[in-house]
Design a protein around this motif. Structure first.
Motif, mmCIF file in Angstrom:
data_model
loop_
_atom_site.group_PDB
_atom_site.id
_atom_site.type_symbol
_atom_site.label_atom_id
_atom_site.label_comp_id
_atom_site.label_asym_id
_atom_site.label_seq_id
_atom_site.Cartn_x
_atom_site.Cartn_y
_atom_site.Cartn_z
ATOM 1 N N ARG A 64 -17.071 -31.850 -18.774
ATOM 2 C CA ARG A 64 -17.382 -32.923 -19.723
ATOM 3 C C ARG A 64 -18.460 -33.872 -19.199
ATOM 4 N N THR A 65 -18.595 -33.966 -17.876
ATOM 5 C CA THR A 65 -19.621 -34.844 -17.308
ATOM 6 C C THR A 65 -20.921 -34.086 -17.054
ATOM 7 N N GLY A 66 -20.990 -32.843 -17.529
ATOM 8 C CA GLY A 66 -22.244 -32.090 -17.476
ATOM 9 C C GLY A 66 -22.446 -31.203 -16.269
ATOM 10 N N ASP A 67 -21.409 -31.004 -15.459
ATOM 11 C CA ASP A 67 -21.546 -30.191 -14.251
ATOM 12 C C ASP A 67 -20.809 -28.856 -14.430
ATOM 13 N N ALA A 68 -21.432 -27.950 -15.191
ATOM 14 C CA ALA A 68 -20.804 -26.653 -15.473
ATOM 15 C C ALA A 68 -20.580 -25.847 -14.200
ATOM 16 N N GLU A 69 -21.493 -25.933 -13.251
ATOM 17 C CA GLU A 69 -21.334 -25.191 -11.988
ATOM 18 C C GLU A 69 -20.071 -25.625 -11.257
ATOM 19 N N ARG A 70 -19.857 -26.928 -11.160
ATOM 20 C CA ARG A 70 -18.654 -27.433 -10.480
ATOM 21 C C ARG A 70 -17.405 -27.050 -11.268
ATOM 22 N N ALA A 71 -17.485 -27.101 -12.579
ATOM 23 C CA ALA A 71 -16.335 -26.717 -13.411
ATOM 24 C C ALA A 71 -15.953 -25.267 -13.145
ATOM 25 N N ILE A 72 -16.945 -24.393 -13.059
ATOM 26 C CA ILE A 72 -16.683 -22.978 -12.774
ATOM 27 C C ILE A 72 -16.065 -22.821 -11.390
ATOM 28 N N LEU A 73 -16.640 -23.473 -10.402
ATOM 29 C CA LEU A 73 -16.130 -23.392 -9.032
ATOM 30 C C LEU A 73 -14.674 -23.847 -8.949
ATOM 31 N N LEU A 74 -14.376 -24.994 -9.563
ATOM 32 C CA LEU A 74 -13.002 -25.514 -9.537
ATOM 33 C C LEU A 74 -12.040 -24.574 -10.253
ATOM 34 N N ALA A 75 -12.452 -24.040 -11.389
ATOM 35 C CA ALA A 75 -11.587 -23.110 -12.132
ATOM 36 C C ALA A 75 -11.355 -21.842 -11.321
ATOM 37 N N GLU A 76 -12.405 -21.308 -10.724
ATOM 38 C CA GLU A 76 -12.261 -20.100 -9.887
ATOM 39 C C GLU A 76 -11.263 -20.329 -8.758
ATOM 40 N N GLN A 77 -11.282 -21.524 -8.193
ATOM 41 C CA GLN A 77 -10.402 -21.835 -7.069
ATOM 42 C C GLN A 77 -8.951 -22.016 -7.490
ATOM 43 N N CYS A 78 -8.726 -22.635 -8.650
ATOM 44 C CA CYS A 78 -7.340 -22.964 -8.997
ATOM 45 C C CYS A 78 -6.633 -21.905 -9.836
ATOM 46 N N VAL A 79 -7.345 -21.084 -10.584
ATOM 47 C CA VAL A 79 -6.689 -20.113 -11.458
ATOM 48 C C VAL A 79 -5.764 -19.160 -10.684
ATOM 49 N N PRO A 80 -6.188 -18.560 -9.573
ATOM 50 C CA PRO A 80 -5.259 -17.659 -8.867
ATOM 51 C C PRO A 80 -3.970 -18.370 -8.421
ATOM 52 N N HIS A 81 -4.096 -19.596 -7.971
ATOM 53 C CA HIS A 81 -2.924 -20.381 -7.546
ATOM 54 C C HIS A 81 -2.003 -20.651 -8.737
ATOM 55 N N PHE A 82 -2.592 -21.042 -9.863
ATOM 56 C CA PHE A 82 -1.786 -21.314 -11.055
ATOM 57 C C PHE A 82 -1.106 -20.047 -11.560
ATOM 58 N N GLN A 83 -1.792 -18.903 -11.468
ATOM 59 C CA GLN A 83 -1.183 -17.636 -11.879
ATOM 60 C C GLN A 83 0.004 -17.306 -10.993
ATOM 61 N N LYS A 84 -0.200 -17.424 -9.683
ATOM 62 C CA LYS A 84 0.851 -17.090 -8.713
ATOM 63 C C LYS A 84 2.086 -17.964 -8.905
ATOM 64 N N GLU A 85 1.878 -19.256 -9.132
ATOM 65 C CA GLU A 85 2.993 -20.192 -9.270
ATOM 66 C C GLU A 85 3.451 -20.385 -10.716
ATOM 67 N N GLU A 86 2.842 -19.631 -11.640
ATOM 68 C CA GLU A 86 3.187 -19.693 -13.060
ATOM 69 C C GLU A 86 3.102 -21.112 -13.610
ATOM 70 N N ARG A 87 2.020 -21.770 -13.313
ATOM 71 C CA ARG A 87 1.727 -23.115 -13.828
ATOM 72 C C ARG A 87 0.980 -22.941 -15.158
ATOM 73 N N ILE A 88 1.724 -22.666 -16.201
ATOM 74 C CA ILE A 88 1.174 -22.197 -17.467
ATOM 75 C C ILE A 88 0.240 -23.210 -18.130
#
Length: 166
Positions: A64-88
């Protein structure tokens, strides 16, 4: 104990205020409040209530603040953790942000962006998040419009309207 409890509420409130400012289009306030919340969270040991949501919110704030690269990086980092811990809830939000950020960064990354949006939408619908799912459909429709896909734009908008009316 009372003081640490107050600090937990303060850390959460500051973070949510930052998240809200990102929705309002106030990037400096969004980053400032979220940063204050993160600092206080670190003083409390690094995790507070809804930390997974706030981690996903960091990706959304970046987008939302215009940093798509950082948004992608953060999502890439947290999605596997959220999947593993079922943080839906957090997983659905992170997948949504990942797809939208990919679409913003490179509108020709259609397949990868859409795959994340499909996953995010499925998670939202499975957990009965009707309005966020409708909002995602509208954002997806806008992404389709920027791609030049008139039929997909109309279909996604119609789906969003139908969900809101329901």
């Amino acid at each position: 104990l009372q003081k640490s409890g107050d600090q937990i509420y303060a850390a959460f409130a500051l973070s949510v205020i930052g998240w809200a400012h990102s929705y309002l289009g106030h990037p400096q306030e969004a980053l400032s409040y979220r940063s204050q919340g993160q600092r206080l969270t670190q003083e409390l040991g690094g995790r507070i209530i809804f930390s997974d949501w706030l981690t996903a919110a960091d990706a959304e704030i970046a987008l939302r603040t215009g940093d798509a690269e950082r948004a992608i990086l953060l999502a890439e980092q947290c999605v596997p953790h959220f999947q593993k811990e079922e943080r839906i809830y957090a997983l659905g939000l992170a997948e949504q942000v990942w797809g939208l950020a990919l679409g913003r960064r490179n509108p020709r990354q259609i397949a990868e962006a859409d795959a994340h949006l499909v996953t995010g939408l499925a998670l939202m619908e499975a957990t009965e998040q009707g309005l966020p799912a409708a909002r995602l459909r509208l954002k997806w429709a806008d992404m389709c419009r920027r791609r030049g896909s008139v039929e997909q734009t109309a279909a996604r908008r119609a789906q969003a309207v139908a969900k809101v009316e329901a």
